[in-house]
Scaffold this active site. Sequence first.
Site, PDB file in Angstrom:
ATOM      1  N   SER A  57       0.871  -1.162   0.000  1.00 15.65           N
ATOM      2  CA  SER A  57       0.000   0.000   0.000  1.00 15.65           C
ATOM      3  C   SER A  57       0.912   1.217   0.000  1.00 15.65           C
ATOM      4  O   SER A  57       1.821   1.312   0.836  1.00 15.65           O
ATOM      5  CB  SER A  57      -0.925  -0.003   1.214  1.00 15.65           C
ATOM      6  OG  SER A  57      -1.986   0.901   0.987  1.00 15.65           O
ATOM      7  N   GLU A  58       0.695   2.134  -0.939  1.00 16.51           N
ATOM      8  CA  GLU A  58       1.696   3.161  -1.219  1.00 16.51           C
ATOM      9  C   GLU A  58       1.897   4.175  -0.090  1.00 16.51           C
ATOM     10  O   GLU A  58       2.841   4.953  -0.130  1.00 16.51           O
ATOM     11  CB  GLU A  58       1.385   3.869  -2.545  1.00 16.51           C
ATOM     12  CG  GLU A  58       0.083   4.634  -2.602  1.00 16.51           C
ATOM     13  CD  GLU A  58      -1.079   3.788  -3.106  1.00 16.51           C
ATOM     14  OE1 GLU A  58      -1.008   2.550  -3.007  1.00 16.51           O
ATOM     15  OE2 GLU A  58      -2.069   4.387  -3.591  1.00 16.51           O
ATOM     16  N   ASN A  59       1.028   4.162   0.915  1.00 15.14           N
ATOM     17  CA  ASN A  59       1.290   5.048   2.051  1.00 15.14           C
ATOM     18  C   ASN A  59       2.402   4.500   2.948  1.00 15.14           C
ATOM     19  O   ASN A  59       2.855   5.189   3.858  1.00 15.14           O
ATOM     20  CB  ASN A  59       0.009   5.304   2.856  1.00 15.14           C
ATOM     21  CG  ASN A  59      -0.608   4.034   3.380  1.00 15.14           C
ATOM     22  OD1 ASN A  59      -0.758   3.059   2.628  1.00 15.14           O
ATOM     23  ND2 ASN A  59      -0.942   4.004   4.637  1.00 15.14           N
TER      24      ASN A  59
END
Lengths: 229, 235
Positions: A57-59
Amino acid sequence: MGFWGLNLQIIKMLDKNGIAKRIAQEVKDGYYVNLGIGIPTLVANFVRDDIEVEFQSENGILGMGPFPFEGEEDPDLINAGKQTITALPGASYFDSAMSFGMIRGQHVDLTILGAMEVAENGDIANWKIPGKMVKGMGGAMDLVASAENIIVAMMHTNREGESKLLKKCSLPLTGVGCVTKIVTNLAVLEVTDKGFKLLERAPGVSVEEIKEATEGTLIVEGEIPEMAI
Amino acid sequence: MINKTVRNVSEALEGAHDGMTFMLGGFGLSGIPENAISELVRLNLKNLTCISNNAGVDDFGLGLLLQKKQIDKMVSSYVGENAEFERQMLSGELEVELTPQGTLAAKCQAAQQGFPAIYTPAGYGTEVAMGKETREFNGKMYVLEEAYKADFAFVKAWKGDKAGNLIFKGTARNFNPVMCGAATITVAEVEELVEPGELDPNQIHIPGIFVQRIFQGKNYEKRIEQRTVRQKETL
């Protein structure tokens, strides 16, 4: 007639879970996968459990797990949709620059995301509708510009029944020439130099129906098999 | 040890004034510098430019500054959860610069690391690249994006020591490390401030050299934006 006609419609095309189920077949053993918001998120539910896959998840997490049990939510542990999640054994956390370093550096094997429009040359539009409140592109532009293997999950047509597979995108672009495969409620298609190549039909959907719902160039070669899901 | 501690949030924000550019860490409401934001509201600084991935919600995070019309310009990648933001943007009161999330992180990190600009493939061929220099490397097109310049960076860490060394927790890390040292003054607020030597140097995420001021934060609310849970399976 009304009742049976309606029923037939439901049987014929895939719903969102059906699309996710078909895309899950594209997820291979050893893949690092980034899932976008919406239908892509559902893909995690259908990945075979005899293969090893890690979700990014890119966060800032690799090895994202399912939602937490009630009472175990952690405000310091969310996904890119700002939902509370869990971390699986072997997970790691990292900052936003490293996260997009993974994406830009093509270390993530597969990116699955939604779209408003896809063009036959692989252009994608999924972040802005002129005249409507723009929420922003988030990480979508980084993802589509960087990933080598991008699958779009979407409905074949919009709410007005207009094709979302076009000769040319009408909406502002998110990225150019980047989409490799599309899975819709009607079909599986590959983006080629000559246009959308039809690979599979959804159960009960005919090639004619797919042609009718596709504005862009549709390449049909030989017998088109039905999806096995 | 070079002591970076300040007594409280008001000392931490000394020198901040109207018209400045601030970086604020956080993704959604996770890992946001809650204490610094409260103090910015209290000081009622105006005409601010804020560089932050998101703009908070109506009654929390940067939404609190928007309510008081303190922000002139937002630089963000996604601003979807805020009705007041939408109103100010549509009425033209608020200038908004939308930047791809990875580019936003890279532009902060470039400032931290002394790069004037970076090339990224993100946004090539889209309106984000309009007016920007583009260049081909190895057959692929890239957009030149300049490093940000900011007066203050406000970051939130889990633990820190008096030397300014920081450790972040979970996905609350997000933009916080890349904003450290990317502004003239970096202010770190931490949940737990400890003596030098108490943190294992092997575990430090951000060395104190990137931090000018550190303080023990108070009353963290740590609001959850989307509470999603699953049911326990019944056997």
